[in-house]
Motif scaffolding. Structure first.
Motif, PDB file in Angstrom:
ATOM      1  N   ASN A   1      36.755  38.292  34.089  1.00  0.00           N
ATOM      2  CA  ASN A   1      37.117  36.886  34.306  1.00  0.00           C
ATOM      3  C   ASN A   1      36.444  35.996  33.271  1.00  0.00           C
ATOM      4  O   ASN A   1      37.053  35.059  32.754  1.00  0.00           O
ATOM      5  N   HIS A   2      35.185  36.307  32.963  1.00  0.00           N
ATOM      6  CA  HIS A   2      34.417  35.476  32.041  1.00  0.00           C
ATOM      7  C   HIS A   2      34.987  35.517  30.628  1.00  0.00           C
ATOM      8  O   HIS A   2      34.999  34.510  29.922  1.00  0.00           O
ATOM      9  N   ILE A   3      35.465  36.684  30.198  1.00  0.00           N
ATOM     10  CA  ILE A   3      36.020  36.778  28.840  1.00  0.00           C
ATOM     11  C   ILE A   3      37.530  36.570  28.825  1.00  0.00           C
ATOM     12  O   ILE A   3      38.167  36.687  27.778  1.00  0.00           O
ATOM     13  N   HIS A   4      38.109  36.257  29.997  1.00  0.00           N
ATOM     14  CA  HIS A   4      39.549  35.983  30.097  1.00  0.00           C
ATOM     15  C   HIS A   4      40.380  37.138  29.551  1.00  0.00           C
ATOM     16  O   HIS A   4      41.306  36.936  28.761  1.00  0.00           O
ATOM     17  N   ALA A   5      40.041  38.356  29.962  1.00  0.00           N
ATOM     18  CA  ALA A   5      40.783  39.531  29.515  1.00  0.00           C
ATOM     19  C   ALA A   5      42.234  39.444  29.973  1.00  0.00           C
ATOM     20  O   ALA A   5      42.531  38.937  31.060  1.00  0.00           O
ATOM     21  N   GLY A   6      43.146  39.954  29.144  1.00  0.00           N
ATOM     22  CA  GLY A   6      44.575  39.892  29.437  1.00  0.00           C
ATOM     23  C   GLY A   6      44.969  40.751  30.631  1.00  0.00           C
ATOM     24  O   GLY A   6      44.216  41.621  31.090  1.00  0.00           O
ATOM     25  N   ASN A   7      46.179  40.526  31.136  1.00  0.00           N
ATOM     26  CA  ASN A   7      46.655  41.206  32.337  1.00  0.00           C
ATOM     27  C   ASN A   7      46.752  42.714  32.162  1.00  0.00           C
ATOM     28  O   ASN A   7      46.511  43.468  33.113  1.00  0.00           O
ATOM     29  N   SER A   8      47.121  43.177  30.967  1.00  0.00           N
ATOM     30  CA  SER A   8      47.263  44.616  30.739  1.00  0.00           C
ATOM     31  C   SER A   8      45.915  45.322  30.889  1.00  0.00           C
ATOM     32  O   SER A   8      45.824  46.404  31.486  1.00  0.00           O
ATOM     33  N   ILE A   9      44.860  44.708  30.356  1.00  0.00           N
ATOM     34  CA  ILE A   9      43.519  45.284  30.457  1.00  0.00           C
ATOM     35  C   ILE A   9      43.031  45.239  31.900  1.00  0.00           C
ATOM     36  O   ILE A   9      42.470  46.207  32.418  1.00  0.00           O
ATOM     37  N   ARG A  10      43.243  44.119  32.568  1.00  0.00           N
ATOM     38  CA  ARG A  10      42.811  43.980  33.960  1.00  0.00           C
ATOM     39  C   ARG A  10      43.522  44.995  34.855  1.00  0.00           C
ATOM     40  O   ARG A  10      42.919  45.574  35.762  1.00  0.00           O
ATOM     41  N   SER A  11      44.793  45.209  34.605  1.00  0.00           N
ATOM     42  CA  SER A  11      45.556  46.160  35.405  1.00  0.00           C
ATOM     43  C   SER A  11      45.008  47.574  35.249  1.00  0.00           C
ATOM     44  O   SER A  11      44.867  48.317  36.227  1.00  0.00           O
ATOM     45  N   ALA A  12      44.650  47.929  34.005  1.00  0.00           N
ATOM     46  CA  ALA A  12      44.133  49.273  33.738  1.00  0.00           C
ATOM     47  C   ALA A  12      42.758  49.468  34.355  1.00  0.00           C
ATOM     48  O   ALA A  12      42.472  50.525  34.940  1.00  0.00           O
ATOM     49  N   LEU A  13      41.886  48.458  34.244  1.00  0.00           N
ATOM     50  CA  LEU A  13      40.496  48.626  34.646  1.00  0.00           C
ATOM     51  C   LEU A  13      40.221  48.280  36.108  1.00  0.00           C
ATOM     52  O   LEU A  13      39.356  48.895  36.737  1.00  0.00           O
ATOM     53  N   LEU A  14      40.922  47.321  36.650  1.00  0.00           N
ATOM     54  CA  LEU A  14      40.651  46.886  38.025  1.00  0.00           C
ATOM     55  C   LEU A  14      41.623  47.485  39.034  1.00  0.00           C
ATOM     56  O   LEU A  14      41.215  47.956  40.091  1.00  0.00           O
ATOM     57  N   SER A  15      42.914  47.464  38.698  1.00  0.00           N
ATOM     58  CA  SER A  15      43.918  47.991  39.627  1.00  0.00           C
ATOM     59  C   SER A  15      44.152  49.482  39.450  1.00  0.00           C
ATOM     60  O   SER A  15      44.777  50.122  40.302  1.00  0.00           O
ATOM     61  N   LYS A  16      43.654  50.037  38.326  1.00  0.00           N
ATOM     62  CA  LYS A  16      43.834  51.469  38.018  1.00  0.00           C
ATOM     63  C   LYS A  16      45.313  51.844  37.976  1.00  0.00           C
ATOM     64  O   LYS A  16      45.731  52.914  38.436  1.00  0.00           O
ATOM     65  N   LYS A  17      46.114  50.939  37.424  1.00  0.00           N
ATOM     66  CA  LYS A  17      47.556  51.167  37.361  1.00  0.00           C
ATOM     67  C   LYS A  17      48.022  51.260  35.911  1.00  0.00           C
ATOM     68  O   LYS A  17      47.461  50.616  35.035  1.00  0.00           O
ATOM     69  N   GLY A  18      49.064  52.043  35.688  1.00  0.00           N
ATOM     70  CA  GLY A  18      49.684  52.102  34.371  1.00  0.00           C
ATOM     71  C   GLY A  18      49.190  53.260  33.522  1.00  0.00           C
ATOM     72  O   GLY A  18      48.280  54.019  33.898  1.00  0.00           O
ATOM     73  N   ALA A  19      49.812  53.377  32.344  1.00  0.00           N
ATOM     74  CA  ALA A  19      49.523  54.490  31.442  1.00  0.00           C
ATOM     75  C   ALA A  19      48.067  54.492  30.970  1.00  0.00           C
ATOM     76  O   ALA A  19      47.428  55.545  30.891  1.00  0.00           O
ATOM     77  N   ILE A  20      47.528  53.306  30.673  1.00  0.00           N
ATOM     78  CA  ILE A  20      46.159  53.248  30.142  1.00  0.00           C
ATOM     79  C   ILE A  20      45.152  53.699  31.196  1.00  0.00           C
ATOM     80  O   ILE A  20      44.165  54.373  30.884  1.00  0.00           O
ATOM     81  N   ALA A  21      45.400  53.355  32.448  1.00  0.00           N
ATOM     82  CA  ALA A  21      44.528  53.825  33.526  1.00  0.00           C
ATOM     83  C   ALA A  21      44.564  55.350  33.603  1.00  0.00           C
ATOM     84  O   ALA A  21      43.525  55.997  33.839  1.00  0.00           O
ATOM     85  N   PHE A  22      45.733  55.936  33.369  1.00  0.00           N
ATOM     86  CA  PHE A  22      45.854  57.402  33.351  1.00  0.00           C
ATOM     87  C   PHE A  22      45.087  57.989  32.168  1.00  0.00           C
ATOM     88  O   PHE A  22      44.384  59.005  32.306  1.00  0.00           O
TER      89      PHE A  22
END
Length: 403
Positions: A336-357
């Protein structure tokens, strides 16, 4: 270095959270330390806003912060975002012309201003049109005295906050008197929070990290930050002149380096040096692991186009995957502090998508979990040996960029 603060919630008439008051502490003892009030204010602002961000400490609610006469007159509140802070004038402040001018200026710039432990005197009358909230201490004043004070506040159009409310009867009395906000042990005691404090150079790197992880990437903003920091400029020239890029001629200027590297490599360079700097007090292995993951995820994104993962985003996600361990803070707060984009947040927080895999595959190799490695290799349609070899090469790459 760890810094400490206490936060106490402030509620509205429906007992819904409105804000937090942030209070400086120098350890787990929940009491004001034996230091000057000006120093306490300065250290609170430096360690909260410029390290983790006030919004990360308050969950995007407003933060009441105490200011002394000197800090008000020096313009210290203007270092903070007006949307996030309530400028609270301590009861020790004198109603001088200089203070009046500073308060008027803050109000005109859109700041919310509060008076702490306020007891009216005629010298404060001219201030009232520029005050949003008056705090009244239920331990210092009786109900009769509070009524008298409220009657004396002619010209005040703002709201009242009842401070140090300790039981239901006091809360009920405050409601009858027209108080809008409430704070005290009846609701919650101050909660101690600890965060990691950043050095001056690390704050620069956090700013850079914000720019490279944002989806609206702007290379000009990155170049401007690099140009004003000699250390970053030197590292950029070393990076671009390294054997990695096999340039036919040395690069001798910062502008030339930025042009030669291009957007993708500049983004990569900034992310690597920022991560290394933020982890300077941690074991080197933690930084190396972050960089190895970044390279591994990037290579998978480049190799297997079926997943549609953008290699640059895969690299940044891998690099940030251990940021919580590097910074001793929750990953969600940091992103949140560095305003990371949605794709990065999805991979790291939601554990969703190809990058999370891709990241889970890296973790399986790190843990030598053969069942998971086999499943990942089958899904990627790669021999297990090739997959492990790809990670080992990424690890060697990480070691070389750290030198």
């Amino acid at each position: 270095m760890i810094f400490y603060l206490a936060r106490q919630p402030i509620f509205n008439t429906k007992k819904v959270l409105y804000a937090y008051e942030l209070l400086f502490r120098d350890g787990f003892d929940n009491a004001f330390p034996a230091i000057d009030s000006d120093e306490a204010t300065q250290r609170l602002i430096e360690n909260s806003e410029f390290s983790s961000g006030i919004e990360a400490l308050t969950g995007n609610s407003k933060a009441f912060i105490n200011f002394t006469e000197e800090s008000i007159c020096s313009g210290l509140p203007e270092l903070l975002p007006k949307r996030s802070v309530v400028v609270e004038l301590l009861e020790t402040i004198r109603p001088t012309d200089e203070v009046f001018a500073a308060v008027k200026s803050l109000k005109e710039k859109g700041y919310t201003v509060a008076l702490d432990d306020f007891e009216f005197s005629p010298q404060w009358a001219r201030f009232l049109p520029y005050i949003d909230i008056i705090k009244m201490d239920f331990r210092l004043l009786s109900i009769t005295q509070i009524k008298q004070q409220m009657s004396a506040h002619k010209g005040f159009k703002g709201d009242y906050l009842a401070e140090k409310v300790e039981d239901y009867n006091e809360f009920s009395e405050a409601l009858k008197l027209g108080f809008i906000y409430f704070q005290g042990y009846f609701f919650a005691r101050p909660e101690i929070i600890q965060r990691r404090s950043l050095s001056a150079s690390q704050k620069v790197y956090m700013e850079l990290l914000e720019k490279v992880t944002a989806e609206d990437y702007n290379p000009d903003e990155i170049a401007a930050i690099v140009e004003r920091d000699t250390g970053v400029s030197y590292k950029l020239l070393r990076f671009v002149n390294s054997a990695f890029f096999a340039r036919q001629s040395d690069i001798t200027s910062l502008k030339q380096a930025v042009v030669r590297l291009g957007q993708q490599e500049i983004r990569k360079f900034v992310a690597i040096i920022a991560t290394a700097s933020l982890g300077e007090s941690k074991p080197n292995e933690l930084t190396r692991l972050s960089i190895a993951r970044a390279r591994f995820c990037e290579q998978l994104a480049q190799t297997d186009h079926r997943y549609g993962a953008e290699p640059g985003t895969a690299f940044l996600s891998g690099l940030l995957s251990k940021l919580d361990a590097l910074m001793d803070d929750e990953l969600e707060h940091l992103l949140n502090h560095i305003h990371a984009g949605n794709s990065i947040r999805s991979a790291l927080l939601s554990k969703k998508g190809a990058i999370a895999f891709f990241l889970s595959t890296a973790e399986s190799i790190e843990r030598v979990n053969w069942d998971s490695i086999t499943r990942a290799a089958n899904k990627l349609k790669l021999p297990e040996k090739d997959l492990i070899d790809m990670y080992q090469k990424a690890s060697s790459w990480a070691a070389s960029v750290q030198n």
